[in-house]
Design a protein around this motif. Sequence first.
Motif, PDB file in Angstrom:
ATOM      1  N   VAL A 104     -30.420   1.221  46.864  1.00 12.51           N
ATOM      2  CA  VAL A 104     -29.927   1.944  48.044  1.00 12.51           C
ATOM      3  C   VAL A 104     -30.158   1.171  49.342  1.00 12.51           C
ATOM      4  O   VAL A 104     -29.247   1.046  50.164  1.00 12.51           O
ATOM      5  CB  VAL A 104     -30.527   3.365  48.128  1.00 12.51           C
ATOM      6  CG1 VAL A 104     -30.253   4.006  49.479  1.00 12.51           C
ATOM      7  CG2 VAL A 104     -29.966   4.235  47.016  1.00 12.51           C
ATOM      8  N   LYS A 105     -31.342   0.629  49.536  1.00 12.69           N
ATOM      9  CA  LYS A 105     -31.647  -0.084  50.785  1.00 12.69           C
ATOM     10  C   LYS A 105     -30.684  -1.253  50.986  1.00 12.69           C
ATOM     11  O   LYS A 105     -30.120  -1.422  52.077  1.00 12.69           O
ATOM     12  CB  LYS A 105     -33.088  -0.575  50.787  1.00 12.69           C
ATOM     13  CG  LYS A 105     -33.469  -1.297  52.061  1.00 12.69           C
ATOM     14  CD  LYS A 105     -34.913  -1.734  52.050  1.00 12.69           C
ATOM     15  CE  LYS A 105     -35.276  -2.412  53.363  1.00 12.69           C
ATOM     16  NZ  LYS A 105     -36.670  -2.806  53.396  1.00 12.69           N
ATOM     17  N   ASP A 106     -30.482  -2.062  49.964  1.00 11.89           N
ATOM     18  CA  ASP A 106     -29.586  -3.211  50.074  1.00 11.89           C
ATOM     19  C   ASP A 106     -28.145  -2.783  50.298  1.00 11.89           C
ATOM     20  O   ASP A 106     -27.425  -3.372  51.103  1.00 11.89           O
ATOM     21  CB  ASP A 106     -29.674  -4.084  48.822  1.00 11.89           C
ATOM     22  CG  ASP A 106     -31.009  -4.807  48.702  1.00 11.89           C
ATOM     23  OD1 ASP A 106     -31.688  -4.994  49.735  1.00 11.89           O
ATOM     24  OD2 ASP A 106     -31.380  -5.162  47.572  1.00 11.89           O
ATOM     25  N   VAL A 107     -27.729  -1.746  49.589  1.00 14.81           N
ATOM     26  CA  VAL A 107     -26.350  -1.260  49.735  1.00 14.81           C
ATOM     27  C   VAL A 107     -26.116  -0.764  51.163  1.00 14.81           C
ATOM     28  O   VAL A 107     -25.111  -1.106  51.792  1.00 14.81           O
ATOM     29  CB  VAL A 107     -26.030  -0.153  48.703  1.00 14.81           C
ATOM     30  CG1 VAL A 107     -24.706   0.515  49.004  1.00 14.81           C
ATOM     31  CG2 VAL A 107     -26.024  -0.728  47.292  1.00 14.81           C
ATOM     32  N   LEU A 108     -27.051   0.032  51.686  1.00 14.68           N
ATOM     33  CA  LEU A 108     -26.909   0.523  53.061  1.00 14.68           C
ATOM     34  C   LEU A 108     -26.826  -0.639  54.051  1.00 14.68           C
ATOM     35  O   LEU A 108     -25.934  -0.676  54.902  1.00 14.68           O
ATOM     36  CB  LEU A 108     -28.087   1.426  53.439  1.00 14.68           C
ATOM     37  CG  LEU A 108     -28.137   2.816  52.834  1.00 14.68           C
ATOM     38  CD1 LEU A 108     -29.464   3.495  53.184  1.00 14.68           C
ATOM     39  CD2 LEU A 108     -26.969   3.668  53.273  1.00 14.68           C
TER      40      LEU A 108
END
Length: 124
Positions: free
Chosen positions: A53-57
């Motif tokens: 999630v962090k990387d995608v955001l």
Amino acid sequence: MVSGLPGILLRISTTALMKPDPETSEAEAYFPVPVPLPIDGVLDLHGITHRDVKDVLGEYFAECRKVGIFEIRVIHGKGIGERRRMVHQLLETMPAVERFALASASHGAWGATMVYLQPLEFSL
């Protein structure tokens, strides 16, 4: 991707896309697969693992800023609120995020968060 829209390819675990075989370890099931995401101001996190999630955001926000999209609806789902809390904690640490709030009822209510990004600064 929708033709004519800019997009990015993210590499995520195939376990995020299919039900893993109980006899296959997570390490064996992890094969990075490019997944196209249109850069259109709506990011649906269903199917994205917590660890991604962090990387995608971050990648999605960076691409949105490049094409002039500064208002993004992040769909995290309603559920029990675990993913929403995680997303909000991440948003608080991201310098590109100006502010965020739960979406209105017509845009997903507590199942989505509206994120307002700071525009890119250009120097001459």
